[in-house]
Design an enzyme around this catalytic site. Sequence first.
Site, short mmCIF file in Angstrom:
data_model
loop_
_atom_site.label_atom_id
_atom_site.label_comp_id
_atom_site.label_asym_id
_atom_site.label_seq_id
_atom_site.Cartn_x
_atom_site.Cartn_y
_atom_site.Cartn_z
CB SER A 223 -0.86 0.01 1.27
OG SER A 223 -1.54 1.23 1.38
CE1 TYR B 23 -4.14 -2.28 5.04
CE2 TYR B 23 -3.49 -0.01 4.63
CZ TYR B 23 -3.88 -1.24 4.16
OH TYR B 23 -4.03 -1.46 2.80
CE LYS C 32 -1.39 -3.81 3.14
NZ LYS C 32 -1.49 -5.05 2.36
N1 LIG Z 1 -8.61 -0.89 -1.65
C1 LIG Z 1 -7.63 -0.06 -1.32
O1 LIG Z 1 -7.83 1.17 -1.20
C2 LIG Z 1 -6.24 -0.60 -1.10
C3 LIG Z 1 -5.20 0.32 -1.07
C4 LIG Z 1 -3.91 -0.14 -0.83
C5 LIG Z 1 -3.68 -1.49 -0.65
N2 LIG Z 1 -4.72 -2.37 -0.68
C6 LIG Z 1 -4.42 -3.79 -0.43
O2 LIG Z 1 -4.98 -4.60 -1.45
C7 LIG Z 1 -5.18 -5.91 -0.95
C8 LIG Z 1 -6.55 -6.39 -1.39
O3 LIG Z 1 -7.54 -5.58 -0.78
P1 LIG Z 1 -8.88 -5.08 -1.51
O4 LIG Z 1 -8.80 -3.63 -1.56
O5 LIG Z 1 -9.11 -5.86 -2.73
O6 LIG Z 1 -9.92 -5.43 -0.36
P2 LIG Z 1 -11.16 -6.43 -0.28
O7 LIG Z 1 -12.09 -6.19 -1.40
O8 LIG Z 1 -11.65 -6.30 1.12
O9 LIG Z 1 -10.48 -7.87 -0.47
C9 LIG Z 1 -9.67 -8.42 0.54
C10 LIG Z 1 -9.41 -9.87 0.20
O10 LIG Z 1 -8.57 -10.44 1.22
C11 LIG Z 1 -9.16 -11.65 1.68
N3 LIG Z 1 -8.87 -11.88 3.09
C12 LIG Z 1 -8.90 -10.99 4.11
N4 LIG Z 1 -8.62 -11.60 5.26
C13 LIG Z 1 -8.40 -12.91 4.96
C14 LIG Z 1 -8.08 -14.06 5.73
N5 LIG Z 1 -7.93 -13.99 7.06
N6 LIG Z 1 -7.93 -15.24 5.10
C15 LIG Z 1 -8.10 -15.34 3.75
N7 LIG Z 1 -8.41 -14.29 2.97
C16 LIG Z 1 -8.55 -13.10 3.58
C17 LIG Z 1 -10.65 -11.42 1.50
O11 LIG Z 1 -11.30 -12.69 1.48
P3 LIG Z 1 -12.87 -12.86 1.85
O12 LIG Z 1 -13.58 -11.64 1.31
O13 LIG Z 1 -13.23 -14.11 1.12
O14 LIG Z 1 -12.94 -12.94 3.33
C18 LIG Z 1 -10.69 -10.68 0.16
O15 LIG Z 1 -10.62 -11.60 -0.90
C19 LIG Z 1 -5.00 -5.82 0.56
O16 LIG Z 1 -3.74 -6.35 0.92
C20 LIG Z 1 -5.05 -4.33 0.84
O17 LIG Z 1 -4.31 -3.97 1.98
C21 LIG Z 1 -6.00 -1.96 -0.93
#
Ligand SMILES: NC(=O)c1ccc[n+]([C@@H]2O[C@H](COP(=O)([O-])OP(=O)(O)OC[C@H]3O[C@@H](n4cnc5c(N)ncnc54)[C@H](OP(=O)(O)O)[C@@H]3O)[C@@H](O)[C@H]2O)c1
Length: 269
Positions: A153, A166, A170
């Site tokens: 991130s 968080y 990261k």
């Molecule tokens: N969206 C943003 O603004 C943003 C910005 C910077 C970085 N990121 C990073 O991008 C990555 C993906 O996030 P996203 O934005 O796509 O969020 P999201 O839509 O909430 O997806 C998160 C994913 O992680 C899985 N997950 C979470 N906890 C888990 C666990 N204990 N065991 C197995 N799977 C788990 C969830 O699975 P289930 O839904 O099946 O539980 C889901 O598939 C993360 O590492 C996040 O920190 C996101």
Amino acid sequence: MSPASRVALITGASSGIGAAVALLFARHGYSLSLSGRNVQRLAATADLCRREAGRLKQTGSEDIVVMETVGDLAKPECLTALAEATGKQFGGRLDSLINNAGILEYGSIENSSTEQLDRVLNINLRSVYRLTQLCLPLLKSVSPKGSIVNVSSVNGLRSFPGLLAYNVSKAALDQFTRCAALELAPVGIRCNSVNPGVIVTELQKTGGLSDEQYASFIKRCAETHALGRPGQPNEVAEAALFLADPDRSGFITGVTLPVDGGRHAMCPR
Ligand SMILES: NC(=O)c1ccc[n+]([C@@H]2O[C@H](COP(=O)([O-])OP(=O)(O)OC[C@H]3O[C@@H](n4cnc5c(N)ncnc54)[C@H](OP(=O)(O)O)[C@@H]3O)[C@@H](O)[C@H]2O)c1
């Protein structure tokens, strides 16, 4: 027997960025090992990828295989099961490990807890550390050697108040990326991160924002991101594909690549 197509293991494929990565990799002919907790949403991503595979087949491309493993990556036994099932399905072959699953929780040094710190580090760092270890024999078995892409991130590169655990998770993940890159370079395995800015997914709402708070958070991206908008999951997926593919980025390792509309370069004034 090893498949002819490249193989990628993608965690967090049931939602957001992980689902977009899965679909893009399917479009580029990768066989996929998809991981998530939510059975229905993981199956939905897998179905979309299989449809992509069907389309590719019509153009004469190799068959690709899409497998799903449901499990909580906070549990060590689920990490072992995921690596073993992937190895078994694809005859020991793994070209790319995409460590994408992650959680966000709000809280500052004054109002968070060590329990929160443990929860966030457990999934955002510890599961990545362990799954990477478990996948190394698979990544070493391919030629060219496999690669690792961690979804970090902008919060790993820059500091923001109100999400201490968080941010720390990261920043630690970014150091993991650089150190693993140096340790694995002698065997030819590359390790890189993508560092997204705000991307429109479920992350912040799952972390506790109401619909109203989320709408105003997204609106503020006009000021918080130099390009004046939040990003979309497929924009991160394109960067992950670039870093995963040895034909595109074979001389790149140890980088933390912002995919953040310029947010990492900004300074309040
Ligand atoms: N969206 C943003 O603004 C943003 C910005 C910077 C970085 N990121 C990073 O991008 C990555 C993906 O996030 P996203 O934005 O796509 O969020 P999201 O839509 O909430 O997806 C998160 C994913 O992680 C899985 N997950 C979470 N906890 C888990 C666990 N204990 N065991 C197995 N799977 C788990 C969830 O699975 P289930 O839904 O099946 O539980 C889901 O598939 C993360 O590492 C996040 O920190 C996101």
